[in-house]
Design a protein around this motif. Structure first.
Motif, PDB file in Angstrom:
ATOM      1  N   GLU A 163       0.834  -1.091  -0.245  1.00 17.34           N
ATOM      2  CA  GLU A 163      -0.017  -0.150   0.079  1.00 17.34           C
ATOM      3  C   GLU A 163       0.688   1.194   0.078  1.00 17.34           C
ATOM      4  O   GLU A 163       0.695   2.185  -0.463  1.00 17.34           O
ATOM      5  N   LYS A 166       2.625   1.399  -3.703  1.00 23.01           N
ATOM      6  CA  LYS A 166       1.728   1.397  -4.979  1.00 23.01           C
ATOM      7  C   LYS A 166       1.888   2.468  -5.939  1.00 23.01           C
ATOM      8  O   LYS A 166       2.069   2.171  -7.016  1.00 23.01           O
ATOM      9  N   ASP A 167       1.942   3.692  -5.158  1.00 25.30           N
ATOM     10  CA  ASP A 167       1.853   5.011  -6.169  1.00 25.30           C
ATOM     11  C   ASP A 167       3.189   5.105  -6.760  1.00 25.30           C
ATOM     12  O   ASP A 167       3.516   6.036  -7.697  1.00 25.30           O
TER      13      ASP A 167
END
Length: 229
Positions: A163, A166-167
């Motif tokens: 999480e 992920k970007d």
């Protein structure tokens, strides 16, 4: 995706060395990191950077090791966290030291190495982290309390990092083996059906898939690799 830089922790063990050989066969450049000071036979040759005697439970040592990898190769594309430990012990007859030790060997090593690797992985065209959890952590059996709890920590670390990153284009996944076919496990369970266990080469293949281009859409996955156990 060939010629990428892979750092493998726990690289001198049965699984780590199998993974190193398989990654080398694919043409990757390797950094092999291990706590052991003696380098074993059978490690791949070629563009390989070996760091022995590294205590990854120490954040400073982990940071220095990863920085040395980035300096040696000019970057880092994948961190494969194979370092870990196992101990069979019931809760009633066991010790607090076992819980602390297994946490440090399994969770803290992966966390320290990952923290150090993140800045470099973010600079990669396709950064990857692959951890080794355990199928035993999904439903702990007799004598598996401390080990399963530690590996459950690896699972949560994997999901949290997925999480978090992920970007940034960095994927984070884990493999969940059952019993790996190693000499130590054969010695401990001589009457078992070894063919039902997971061969190190087969587990290495799944790890390399998760570290590869084909798994670019996979992150936060806990992948069972259980053989016929």
């Amino acid at each position: 995706m060939t010629g990428r830089v892979f750092a493998i922790t726990g690289a001198f063990g049965v699984l780590g060395s199998a993974l190193a050989r398989a990654a080398a066969a694919q043409g990757h450049r390797l950094a092999l990191i291990d706590y052991a000071k003696a380098t074993p036979e059978g490690l791949p040759s070629g563009d390989v950077f070996v760091q022995a005697g590294v205590d990854l439970t120490d954040a400073g040592a982990a940071g220095a090791a990863v920085a040395a990898v980035a300096d040696r190769f000019g970057g880092l594309d994948a961190l494969l966290n194979i370092a870990g430990g196992f101990r069979w012990e019931t809760v009633a007859d066991g010790s607090a030291e076992s819980w602390q030790s297994l946490y440090r060997l399994n969770v803290l090593t992966a966390a320290n190495a990952s923290r150090a690797a993140i800045p470099h992985l973010k600079c990669s065209a396709a950064g990857r982290i692959v951890n080794v959890g355990s199928n035993a952590a999904l439903k702990a059996g007799l004598g598996m309390g401390a080990y399963a709890a530690a590996k459950a920590g690896v699972h949560s670390l994997t999901q949290a990092l997925a999480e978090e990153l992920k970007d940034a284009g960095v994927t984070v996944n884990a493999v969940l083996p059952s019993i790996i076919d190693t000499p130590a496990n054969r010695a401990d369970m001589p009457k078992a059906d070894f063919a039902a266990w997971v061969a190190p080469d087969d587990l290495a293949a799944v790890i390399l898939f998760l570290a590869g281009e084909e798994a670019r859409a996979v992150t936060g996955a806990l992948v069972p690799v259980t053989g016929r156990v």
